[in-house]
Design a protein around this motif. Structure first.
Motif, short mmCIF file in Angstrom:
data_model
loop_
_atom_site.label_atom_id
_atom_site.label_comp_id
_atom_site.label_asym_id
_atom_site.label_seq_id
_atom_site.Cartn_x
_atom_site.Cartn_y
_atom_site.Cartn_z
N GLY A 206 -7.41 0.35 -5.40
CA GLY A 206 -7.80 1.68 -5.83
C GLY A 206 -9.03 1.59 -6.71
O GLY A 206 -9.08 0.75 -7.62
N LEU A 207 -10.03 2.41 -6.43
CA LEU A 207 -11.27 2.43 -7.21
C LEU A 207 -11.12 3.51 -8.28
O LEU A 207 -11.15 4.70 -7.97
CB LEU A 207 -12.46 2.72 -6.30
N CYS A 208 -10.94 3.09 -9.51
CA CYS A 208 -10.50 4.00 -10.57
C CYS A 208 -11.50 4.08 -11.72
O CYS A 208 -12.44 3.28 -11.81
CB CYS A 208 -9.13 3.56 -11.09
N ARG A 209 -11.23 5.03 -12.58
CA ARG A 209 -12.07 5.23 -13.77
C ARG A 209 -11.19 5.33 -14.99
O ARG A 209 -10.34 6.23 -15.09
CB ARG A 209 -12.91 6.50 -13.63
N ILE A 210 -11.37 4.41 -15.92
CA ILE A 210 -10.65 4.46 -17.18
C ILE A 210 -11.62 4.94 -18.27
O ILE A 210 -12.83 4.70 -18.18
CB ILE A 210 -10.05 3.08 -17.56
N VAL A 262 -16.85 4.33 -11.20
CA VAL A 262 -15.73 3.39 -11.09
C VAL A 262 -15.92 2.22 -12.05
O VAL A 262 -16.96 1.56 -12.05
CB VAL A 262 -15.61 2.86 -9.63
N ASN A 263 -14.92 1.96 -12.86
CA ASN A 263 -14.97 0.81 -13.77
C ASN A 263 -13.63 0.05 -13.81
O ASN A 263 -13.38 -0.72 -14.73
CB ASN A 263 -15.37 1.24 -15.18
N CYS A 264 -12.78 0.30 -12.82
CA CYS A 264 -11.47 -0.35 -12.80
C CYS A 264 -10.99 -0.50 -11.36
O CYS A 264 -11.08 0.44 -10.56
CB CYS A 264 -10.47 0.48 -13.61
N LEU A 265 -10.48 -1.68 -11.03
CA LEU A 265 -9.88 -1.94 -9.72
C LEU A 265 -8.38 -2.15 -9.92
O LEU A 265 -7.97 -3.03 -10.67
CB LEU A 265 -10.49 -3.19 -9.07
N LEU A 266 -7.57 -1.32 -9.26
CA LEU A 266 -6.12 -1.47 -9.35
C LEU A 266 -5.59 -1.99 -8.02
O LEU A 266 -5.83 -1.41 -6.97
CB LEU A 266 -5.45 -0.13 -9.68
N LEU A 267 -4.88 -3.10 -8.09
CA LEU A 267 -4.28 -3.72 -6.90
C LEU A 267 -2.79 -3.44 -6.90
O LEU A 267 -2.08 -3.78 -7.85
CB LEU A 267 -4.53 -5.23 -6.92
N GLY A 268 -2.30 -2.77 -5.86
CA GLY A 268 -0.89 -2.44 -5.76
C GLY A 268 -0.21 -3.18 -4.63
O GLY A 268 -0.74 -4.16 -4.10
N ASN A 269 0.94 -2.68 -4.26
CA ASN A 269 1.75 -3.32 -3.22
C ASN A 269 1.54 -2.61 -1.88
O ASN A 269 2.47 -2.43 -1.11
CB ASN A 269 3.23 -3.28 -3.62
N ILE A 270 0.31 -2.19 -1.62
CA ILE A 270 -0.06 -1.55 -0.35
C ILE A 270 -0.92 -2.54 0.42
O ILE A 270 -1.98 -2.97 -0.05
CB ILE A 270 -0.85 -0.25 -0.58
N ALA A 271 -0.45 -2.91 1.61
CA ALA A 271 -1.13 -3.94 2.39
C ALA A 271 -2.06 -3.32 3.42
O ALA A 271 -1.82 -2.23 3.94
CB ALA A 271 -0.11 -4.83 3.10
N ILE A 272 -3.15 -4.03 3.70
CA ILE A 272 -4.02 -3.64 4.81
C ILE A 272 -3.24 -3.85 6.10
O ILE A 272 -2.58 -4.88 6.28
CB ILE A 272 -5.29 -4.52 4.81
N PRO A 273 -3.26 -2.89 7.04
CA PRO A 273 -2.56 -3.08 8.31
C PRO A 273 -2.94 -4.40 8.98
O PRO A 273 -4.13 -4.75 9.03
CB PRO A 273 -3.01 -1.87 9.15
N ASN A 274 -1.94 -5.12 9.47
CA ASN A 274 -2.19 -6.45 10.04
C ASN A 274 -3.24 -6.43 11.14
O ASN A 274 -4.02 -7.38 11.28
CB ASN A 274 -0.89 -7.03 10.60
N CYS A 275 -3.27 -5.36 11.92
CA CYS A 275 -4.18 -5.32 13.06
C CYS A 275 -5.64 -5.34 12.63
O CYS A 275 -6.50 -5.79 13.37
CB CYS A 275 -3.90 -4.09 13.91
N VAL A 276 -5.93 -4.86 11.39
CA VAL A 276 -7.31 -4.88 10.91
C VAL A 276 -7.79 -6.32 10.75
O VAL A 276 -8.94 -6.65 11.04
CB VAL A 276 -7.41 -4.13 9.56
#
Length: 322
Positions: A206-210, A262-276
């Motif tokens: 997620g491209l976020c702003r804090i 944007v000044n923050c990168l949030l990494l969650g438990n959402i995966a890129i689809p395998n086919c990509v």
């Protein structure tokens, strides 16, 4: 928009409510607002729904029941008023507690508690009369497919508008972002600082702003110690990490005027689809980000589990960017 980073809020319901409050605070009440709640309505999910109704004070609640399932009571204003939520008290519970402590003197104070006030809304109850309406197992399958299709559609904005061959990830030109320009945070689990780059590489972020200014004390990445509740301006893929030049390579369709915020990168438990990753065409030799030579004894690694309830003939679809 806030990036929660997980498909379920079961592991962190408190942050979920914080996110709901944050998003709702920007509602100007100039136009009607439709709130689509989750399908998790058992156990703590029901209690969380009661908290949400108390928090947002809707004018109408539409309750769509499931065929031949009587486990959930109608969410009438009286029911929500008396039933304790996950974080808020019901009127009945507040009375009993106060009476047990100091008798009738505190009866009036419990009536005046903010989270126990009687809600005022109209309940619209919909009960389907056809079989298999809202079957939970099928809903999970559809949600997974729709989520992957949404990500694919989002990434499709990176492709040329001209009809032609779909460009793989390694053929798209990324943005170069200095380590010192953005803060990093893994939402759903604890990652050691020495392993953070392994986690971020080839991940959906997620491209976020804090609101805080990013201050880099070292040459390494800027790591946040807590997950912020902040604006999310869009999403991207960290296509690579260049350690020598201290750069992230990020693919995103977010326009440059928004990326400046944007000044923050949030990494969650959402995966890129395998086919990509698996379906990258025009690659000679090994496919980027994909390997068959891996040690599955490493903590946290594992093979993807096949979903037994997934019916290929019914839900088969071509997985690409189009």
């Amino acid at each position: 928009m806030v990036y929660y980073g997980q498909t379920s809020c079961e592991q962190d319901t408190e942050r979920y409510l914080d996110v709901v409050k944050y998003v709702f605070s920007s509602y100007k009440k100039e136009v009607p607002l439709v709130i689509n709640t989750m399908g998790w309505v058992k156990g703590e999910g029901l209690l969380l729904l009661i908290d949400t109704i108390r928090l947002l004070s809707p004018s109408h609640v539409v309750q769509m029941d499931v065929y031949d399932w009587k486990a959930m009571a109608p969410l009438t204003p009286e029911y929500v008023h008396l039933t304790p939520g996950l974080y808020t008290k019901g009127k009945q519970q507040a009375k009993c507690k106060q009476m047990g402590m100091s008798g009738a003197e505190n009866w009036k104070s419990s009536e005046g508690e903010g989270d126990a006030s009687a809600p005022e809304y109209k309940l619209l109850y919909v009960h389907p009369e056809f079989p298999r309406a809202g079957v939970a197992g099928e809903a999970r399958v559809h949600s997974s497919i729709l989520r992957d299709m949404s990500i694919l559609g989002y990434l499709g904005q990176l492709q040329s508008p001209d009809i032609g061959a779909v460009l793989p990830l390694h053929s798209l030109v990324p943005y170069q972002v200095p380590f010192s320009a953005v803060a990093l945070r893994v939402i759903h689990t604890d990652v050691a600082p020495t392993n953070i780059m392994y986690a971020v590489n080839a991940s959906w972020v997620g491209l976020c702003r804090i609101p805080d200014e990013i201050r880099c004390q070292t040459d390494g990445p800027v790591l946040l110690t807590q997950t912020p509740v902040c604006d999310c301006l869009g999403f991207g893929i960290v296509r690579g990490v260049e350690m020598e030049k201290k750069l992230y390579h990020i693919l995103t369709p977010v326009p440059p005027e928004n990326l400046r915020l944007v000044n923050c990168l949030l990494l969650g438990n959402i995966a890129i689809p395998n086919c990509v990753l698996v379906g990258q065409q025009g690659v000679e030799g090994e496919i980027p980000y994909v390997t068959s030579d891996y040690n599955y004894s490493i903590l946290g690694s594992g093979k993807l589990k096949k979903k037994k309830h997934f019916k290929r003939r019914e839900y088969a679809f071509e997985c690409d960017y189009t």
